[in-house]
Design an enzyme around this catalytic site. Structure first.
Site, short mmCIF file in Angstrom:
data_model
loop_
_atom_site.label_atom_id
_atom_site.label_comp_id
_atom_site.label_asym_id
_atom_site.label_seq_id
_atom_site.Cartn_x
_atom_site.Cartn_y
_atom_site.Cartn_z
N GLU B 47 0.72 -1.22 0.03
CA GLU B 47 0.01 -0.08 -0.06
C GLU B 47 0.76 1.35 0.01
OE1 GLU B 47 -0.43 -2.57 1.93
OE2 GLU B 47 -2.54 -3.35 1.77
N PHE B 109 -11.20 -8.01 14.09
CA PHE B 109 -10.09 -8.62 13.26
C PHE B 109 -9.83 -7.24 12.27
CE2 PHE B 109 -9.00 -10.76 9.30
CZ PHE B 109 -7.48 -10.86 9.72
N GLN B 110 -8.70 -6.89 12.12
CA GLN B 110 -8.00 -5.83 11.25
C GLN B 110 -8.57 -4.61 11.28
OE1 GLN B 110 -8.18 -7.53 7.09
NE2 GLN B 110 -6.20 -8.60 7.46
N LYS B 159 -17.41 -1.42 6.30
CA LYS B 159 -17.89 -2.46 5.23
C LYS B 159 -19.27 -2.42 4.84
CE LYS B 159 -16.97 -7.12 3.66
NZ LYS B 159 -15.95 -8.22 3.83
N MET B 465 24.42 9.29 2.43
CA MET B 465 24.03 10.50 2.90
C MET B 465 24.36 10.47 4.46
SD MET B 465 23.48 13.63 2.36
CE MET B 465 22.49 14.22 1.12
C1 LIG Z 1 12.32 5.95 5.37
C2 LIG Z 1 13.71 6.54 5.67
N1 LIG Z 1 14.48 6.02 6.59
C3 LIG Z 1 15.70 6.74 6.97
C4 LIG Z 1 16.16 7.89 6.46
C5 LIG Z 1 17.30 8.49 6.86
N2 LIG Z 1 18.08 8.63 5.68
C6 LIG Z 1 18.34 9.64 4.92
S1 LIG Z 1 19.21 9.62 3.47
C7 LIG Z 1 19.53 7.90 3.87
C8 LIG Z 1 20.61 6.93 3.12
C9 LIG Z 1 20.07 6.89 1.84
O1 LIG Z 1 20.85 5.84 1.25
P1 LIG Z 1 20.78 5.63 -0.39
O2 LIG Z 1 19.42 5.31 -0.54
O3 LIG Z 1 21.40 4.59 -0.66
O4 LIG Z 1 21.20 6.95 -1.05
P2 LIG Z 1 22.69 7.58 -1.09
O5 LIG Z 1 22.70 8.56 0.13
O6 LIG Z 1 23.58 6.48 -0.68
O7 LIG Z 1 22.71 8.20 -2.35
C10 LIG Z 1 19.02 7.62 5.30
C11 LIG Z 1 19.10 6.15 5.78
C12 LIG Z 1 15.08 8.45 5.52
N3 LIG Z 1 15.17 9.64 5.09
N4 LIG Z 1 13.90 7.72 5.29
#
Ligand SMILES: Cc1ncc(C[n+]2csc(CCOP(=O)(O)OP(=O)(O)O)c2C)c(N)n1
Lengths: 170, 562
Positions: B47, B109-110, B159, B465
């Site tokens: 979803e 349920f749900q 529902k 990042m």
């Molecule tokens: C759902 C979610 N969890 C954690 C984060 C924290 N976060 C921001 S950037 C990042 C790393 C992203 O890694 P990747 O997708 O491999 O991209 P890159 O920075 O290596 O280009 C994380 C863990 C986030 N923004 N969203």
């Protein structure tokens, strides 16, 4: 700064949830909240007591206004009437105390609404400060229970919390 | 007619052509009715993918995106996507089934209190109690979602309401006494804004996502006045990314020219943006010389929320700009432009060349090969910032990314939604190896509907990042960010789904890889193995100000300056 705000809302389910949720979520400090219906079916009126600086207050009003079911928001900075109702159950051990409490009751123009062997319930209406002093005066006798409604407010004079011309004024 | 059919009919009346969704017990009556409906349904595998796709559909098309799920677990899987749409002011209508009315509140349920859960992340929501309310609720939901400051609206439908006999009417009139967005800017304030603008010596125009639909007016206004333009991450594409008046993106990873322009500006005309902290840095040090801030926004609560505003204009960006355009005059900004030009030429966006393949050069290669003529979606992380920096999109609604919530995993479902909305367009998802793995099951959706999307994974083997912040601010203690030891072979993964896979590992194969992606007839998942310790620069550390901008990794400084 303490502000009393009136909010006119559609009385849909969960509208109070939305309002309290908004305060919690945005970190606004909500001191009291009182709700009741109005003379217009479907509309309720809420009085909120909030404290904060001008910026916070502006945000409170704007964020309240964003809620779909909120029709009108007024910060009562203009002359207004403010009232709160309190029920106070106070301990009275003997005749002497009973008389002393009666003196306080008369001085504040409170009413006795329940009499029991060792306690009284007093009812007082007034602004929040008056109720605070009333409680202070009663404190030495042993306050058993207090129920306060929170402030309600209304502007003085011609000003009303109107929505639009078509609707009746509220 | 049953409630379920009434719902679909009401949706049809709103012009809904497609619903992204996933069925389940509590929404089965609607799915049953869907069987005979002209509305198209896109079955997603999760979803969350559905709500993200609906979000991108809305952002790419300018229409309302619709997502539908069952109760409880299905509905709760929408939470992240609804919050994402809410933060980025996107018109989405979510329809969720719920347990029969008699069971609500009984831990059935749900069952979940979905209206309660989504209250803080939707513009409004409904729990429909009466089958005859369906047309009114649908009408209101679409109106609320798409007008004023757009946002997601959720309709929760028990529902038994779906199964009840509908006896009401579809001719409903909107009656929302508490909802009347102001769209036309106040003439006095517009006049004041124009006067201030004429007096300004160093004005800038800052544009956010709220002006995507005002791109024509924006271009005309900027060209008429000659004012420098800065677009936020959400505003990318609202102003053409190759235009000489454009200074780039502001904020944490913005251009030197854009951030210095803000720092030195004496007037800021901000349109359809909310001064996010990724844009302002420390607010008290933001735009210290701007004695006039003009803020145009449809949401009055945004004005003055974070930045002191001198001329507030509540209204729709497009209508306000149209009015402003009437009184706008060419501004004399030659000396201001000399300053700007100097920053622009001295500090262009650049990356430190290395022997390895690098993320910015991959993105630049795609930008050049396409002429910037594509809809770009991204995940969240370094690759997102590189895409914003090095893929200057030329048209509005063409850069679809998660700005406010920064939701990893949006890239692929965003690409799906964008492709469904604008099938004739080239859609490229620049994704991270981390982000992609949060929703990669939607490759099945790509296959099922033959959606020609190009997924370009910039695989640095890290949660890049986070690694960059650990590098700069945590003494290179790379705690729990290494992915390379457990990443799948992305090209083979694609092939497992029956999608063309491409892998590029060496610099000299870059162009061949780009060509392979762009010439493929159908969807592609391409993995570009890029330098693992790249950093995104320039960078203003969190909570910093324009003056604190660092242009390259502190340890690599001398080499670059030479
Ligand atoms: C759902 C979610 N969890 C954690 C984060 C924290 N976060 C921001 S950037 C990042 C790393 C992203 O890694 P990747 O997708 O491999 O991209 P890159 O920075 O290596 O280009 C994380 C863990 C986030 N923004 N969203």
């Amino acid at each position: 700064m303490r502000h009393v705000i009136s909010v006119l809302v559609q009385d849909h389910p969960r509208v109070l949830n939305r309002i309290t949720g908004l305060f919690a979520r945005r970190g606004f400090n909500l001191e009291s909240l009182a709700v009741g219906t109005t003379h217009v079916p479907g509309l309720s009126r809420i009085s909120l007591v909030v404290s904060g600086d001008d910026h916070t207050l502006e945000q409170v009003e704007k964020q309240l206004n964003r809620l779909i079911e909120v029709l009108k928001v007024t910060d009562h900075s203009e002359p207004h009437v403010e009232r709160e109702l309190a029920l106070v159950k106070v301990h009275v051990a003997g005749v002497e105390e009973r008389l002393a409490v009666k003196d306080i009751q008369e001085a504040f123009r409170a009413r006795v609404v329940d009499v029991a062997q060792k306690s009284l319930i007093l009812e007082l209406t007034g602004d929040s400060k008056k109720i605070d002093s009333f409680l202070e005066a009663l404190r030495p006798y042993g306050i058993l229970e207090v129920m306060r409604t929170g402030a309600v407010a209304m502007s003085r004079g011609e000003r009303t919390l109107k929505v639009r011309e078509k609707r009746e004024a509220v | 007619m049953k409630g379920s059919e009434a719902l679909l009919k009401a949706l049809e009346r709103e012009g809904v052509e497609v619903i992204f969704g996933h069925p389940g017990g509590a929404i089965m009556p609607v799915y049953d009715a869907l069987y005979d409906s002209p509305i198209r349904h896109i079955l997603v595998r999760h979803e969350q993918g559905g709500v993200h796709a609906a979000t991108a559909y809305a952002r790419a098309s300018g229409r309302v995106g619709v997502v539908m799920t069952t109760s409880g677990p299905g509905a709760l899987n929408l939470v992240t996507g609804l919050a994402d749409a809410y933060m980025d002011s996107t018109p989405v209508v979510a329809i969720t089934g719920n347990v029969p009315r008699a069971l609500i509140g009984s831990d059935a349920f749900q069952e979940a209190d979905v209206t309660g859960v989504t209250m803080p992340i939707t513009k409004h929501n409904y729990l429909v109690q009466d089958v005859n309310d369906i047309p009114r609720v649908v009408r209101e939901a679409f109106h609320i979602a798409s007008t004023g400051r757009p946002g997601p609206v959720l309709i929760d439908l028990p529902k038994d309401v779906q199964l009840s006999e509908f006896t009401g009417t579809f001719e409903v009139e909107l009656d929302l006494p508490g909802y009347k967005p102001t769209t036309k800017g106040h003439p006095k304030q517009i006049e004041r804004a124009l006067e201030a603008l004429e007096k300004a010596e160093k004005p800038i125009l800052m544009v956010g996502g709220g002006a995507q639909h005002a791109h024509g007016e924006l271009l005309a206004f900027a060209e008429k006045t000659g004012i420098p333009v800065i677009t936020t991450l959400m505003g990318l594409g609202a102003f053409p990314g190759h235009h000489p008046l454009w200074l780039g993106m502001p904020g944490m990873h913005g251009t030197v020219a854009a951030n210095r322009a803000i720092h030195h500006a004496d007037l800021i005309l901000a349109i359809g943006l909310r001064f996010d902290d990724r844009v302002t840095g420390k607010v008290s040090r933001f735009a210290p010389h701007a004695h006039t801030v003009i803020h145009v926004d449809i949401d009055p609560a945004e004005i003055g929320k974070l930045v002191r505003t001198h001329v507030p204009i509540v209204g729709d960006a497009r209508l306000v700009l149209r009015e402003m355009l009437k009184g706008a005059k060419p501004l004399r900004l030659a000396s201001w432009w000399r300053e700007l030009e100097d920053w622009r030429t001295r500090y262009p966006l650049r990356w430190k060349p290395r022997p390895h393949l690098q993320a910015p050069e991959v993105i630049r290669a795609f930008a050049e090969a396409t002429g910037g003529h594509a809809i770009v979606t991204t995940g969240v992380g370094q690759h997102q910032m590189f895409a914003a920096q090095y893929f200057p999109v030329t048209r509005p609604r063409s850069f679809i990314t998660s700005g406010g919530l920064g939701t990893m995993g949006v890239g692929l479902p965003f690409a799906i939604g964008a492709k469904v909305a604008r099938p004739e367009e080239l859609v490229i998802d620049f994704d991270g190896d981390g982000s992609f793995q949060m929703t990669l099951q939607e490759l099945a959706t790509v296959v099922k509907y033959g959606l020609d999307v190009k997924v370009v994974i910039l695989n640095n083997g890290y949660l890049g990042m986070v690694r960059q912040w650990q590098d700069l601010f945590h003494a290179k203690r790379y705690s729990e960010v290494y992915l390379a030891d457990s990443n799948p072979d992305f090209a083979r993964l694609a092939e497992a789904y029956g999608i063309k896979g491409v892998r590029v590992e060496r610099k000299e194969d870059l162009m061949k890889g780009v060509e392979a992606v762009l010439s493929a007839d159908g969807p592609v998942v391409a993995e570009f193995k890029v330098y693992h310790e790249e950093g995104v620069f320039p960078m203003i550390p969190a909570g910093g100000a324009a003056e604190d901008m660092i242009l390259e990794h502190p340890e690599e400084r001398e080499e670059v300056e030479a």
